[in-house]
Design an enzyme around this catalytic site. Structure first.
Site, PDB file in Angstrom:
ATOM      1  N   GLY A  46       0.817  -1.217   0.000  1.00 47.03           N
ATOM      2  CA  GLY A  46       0.000   0.000   0.000  1.00 47.03           C
ATOM      3  C   GLY A  46       0.849   1.264   0.000  1.00 47.03           C
ATOM      4  CB  CYS A  47       3.755   2.283   2.045  1.00 42.64           C
ATOM      5  SG  CYS A  47       2.914   2.236   3.650  1.00 42.64           S
ATOM      6  CB  THR A  48       5.008   0.356  -2.910  1.00 45.64           C
ATOM      7  OG1 THR A  48       5.972  -0.111  -1.964  1.00 45.64           O
ATOM      8  CG2 THR A  48       5.649   0.449  -4.286  1.00 45.64           C
ATOM      9  CB  ALA A  51       5.615   6.116  -2.339  1.00 46.49           C
TER      10      ALA A  51
END
Length: 157
Positions: A46-48, A51
């Site tokens: 999710g963070c990728t 970002a």
């Protein structure tokens, strides 16, 4: 968790970036508005996605005089790997003792797969050059975070 809201002054912070250099919010605000986005952990799915959406929106964000700063509790070495792996074009800051997350009110109890733990809530703050928070983004998916921010910038409340 006592989250900061629009109209409040953003707390200044001094945190190491992905190369280990200390970065202060007050210094960033001398150049432009800052979108401070808190995310749980570098190099997770999710963070990728989040970002990379911000990475790909850098030019449009710059059109509104906004630079992006991502904050997680990761160490600078992990942030450097994340930056290189995903070719990120903005500053990542390591808040290992979660002082900045606590100051913004985004550190608190979370639940994931039946476990309860303390962690960073995925929330972003648009900070004006005078240090005032103009918008808090807390209702988005990792895949559309950049679109939600750009929609607001194009048509502020």
């Amino acid at each position: 968790m006592n989250r900061l809201t629009a109209g409040q002054q953003a707390p200044n912070f001094s945190l190491p970036d992905q190369s280990g250099q200390l970065v202060q919010l007050n210094d960033l605000l001398k150049k432009s508005r800052v979108l401070v986005y808190f995310y749980p952990k570098a190099m997770t799915p999710g963070c990728t996605v989040q970002a990379c959406g911000l990475r790909d929106s850098k030019t449009q964000l710059a059109d509104f005089n906004v630079q992006v700063v991502g904050i997680s509790i990761d160490a600078p070495a992990r942030l450097a790997k994340f930056e290189q792996k995903e070719q990120l074009n903005f500053t990542l800051l390591g808040d290992e003792d979660h002082q900045a997350a606590e100051a913004f009110g985004v550190w608190g109890e979370k639940k994931f797969m039946g476990k309860v733990y303390d962690g960073i809530h995925r929330i972003s703050f648009l900070i004006e050059q005078d240090g005032r928070i103009s918008k808090v983004f807390d209702d988005f998916k990792t895949s559309n975070h950049h679109d939600v921010v750009l929609a607001y910038l194009k048509n502020p409340d």
